[in-house]
Motif scaffolding. Structure first.
Motif, short mmCIF file in Angstrom:
data_model
loop_
_atom_site.label_atom_id
_atom_site.label_comp_id
_atom_site.label_asym_id
_atom_site.label_seq_id
_atom_site.Cartn_x
_atom_site.Cartn_y
_atom_site.Cartn_z
N GLN A 1 -7.44 -1.48 6.66
CA GLN A 1 -7.66 -2.86 7.11
C GLN A 1 -9.16 -3.16 7.20
OE1 GLN A 1 -5.46 -2.67 10.79
NE2 GLN A 1 -3.79 -3.91 9.95
N GLU A 2 -9.91 -2.24 7.80
CA GLU A 2 -11.35 -2.45 7.94
C GLU A 2 -12.05 -2.54 6.60
OE1 GLU A 2 -12.63 0.70 10.53
OE2 GLU A 2 -11.73 -0.25 12.30
N ILE B 1 -1.87 5.37 2.75
CA ILE B 1 -1.84 5.20 4.21
C ILE B 1 -2.03 6.55 4.90
CG2 ILE B 1 -0.38 4.58 6.18
CD1 ILE B 1 0.80 2.35 4.40
N ARG B 2 -1.37 7.58 4.40
CA ARG B 2 -1.54 8.91 5.00
C ARG B 2 -2.96 9.42 4.82
NH1 ARG B 2 3.60 9.72 2.85
NH2 ARG B 2 2.75 10.75 1.01
N ALA B 3 -3.55 9.15 3.68
CA ALA B 3 -4.90 9.65 3.39
C ALA B 3 -5.96 8.97 4.25
CB ALA B 3 -5.22 9.48 1.91
N TYR B 4 -5.83 7.65 4.46
CA TYR B 4 -6.90 6.91 5.13
C TYR B 4 -6.52 6.33 6.49
CZ TYR B 4 -9.01 7.19 0.55
OH TYR B 4 -9.55 7.65 -0.63
N GLY B 5 -5.27 6.05 6.67
CA GLY B 5 -4.83 5.40 7.90
C GLY B 5 -4.87 3.89 7.75
N VAL C 1 0.87 -1.17 0.00
CA VAL C 1 0.00 0.00 0.00
C VAL C 1 0.90 1.22 0.00
CG1 VAL C 1 -1.83 1.23 1.23
CG2 VAL C 1 -1.71 -1.27 1.36
N SER C 2 0.61 2.15 -0.88
CA SER C 2 1.47 3.33 -0.97
C SER C 2 1.36 4.18 0.29
CB SER C 2 1.09 4.17 -2.19
OG SER C 2 -0.15 4.82 -1.96
#
Length: 81
Positions: free
Chosen positions: A22-23, A13-17, A8-9
């Motif tokens: 994971q959810e 990760i920064r945008a969504y966490g 995952v870029s």
């Protein structure tokens, strides 16, 4: 059950966490599990020569017949015809 790794870029990760990502994947995998179960059920019904739509209509009708009497005082008389 298996654990998989995916790339995952950092931007995503920064945008969504991580937790939200994971959810989201977990929900998608749960839907896929349900879809596969439905396909297996349909195949089994087809092999048995049963019509899903007919079975569903019978179940719906039986459920309505039971349920409508619980609401007898809230439904118009035509619901019971």
């Amino acid at each position: 059950m298996a654990t998989i790794e995916i790339e995952v870029s950092e931007e995503v990760i920064r945008a969504y966490g991580i937790k939200a990502i994971q959810e989201k994947f977990q929900k998608q995998l749960e839907w896929e599990k349900l879809r596969l179960a439905a396909l297996h059920l349909k195949s089994a019904l087809d092999e048995a020569g049963l019509d899903y739509d007919e079975i569903a209509e019978q179940a719906r009708s039986q459920a309505w017949e039971k349920y409508k009497y619980k609401l007898k005082d809230k439904l118009p008389p035509e619901a019971f015809e």
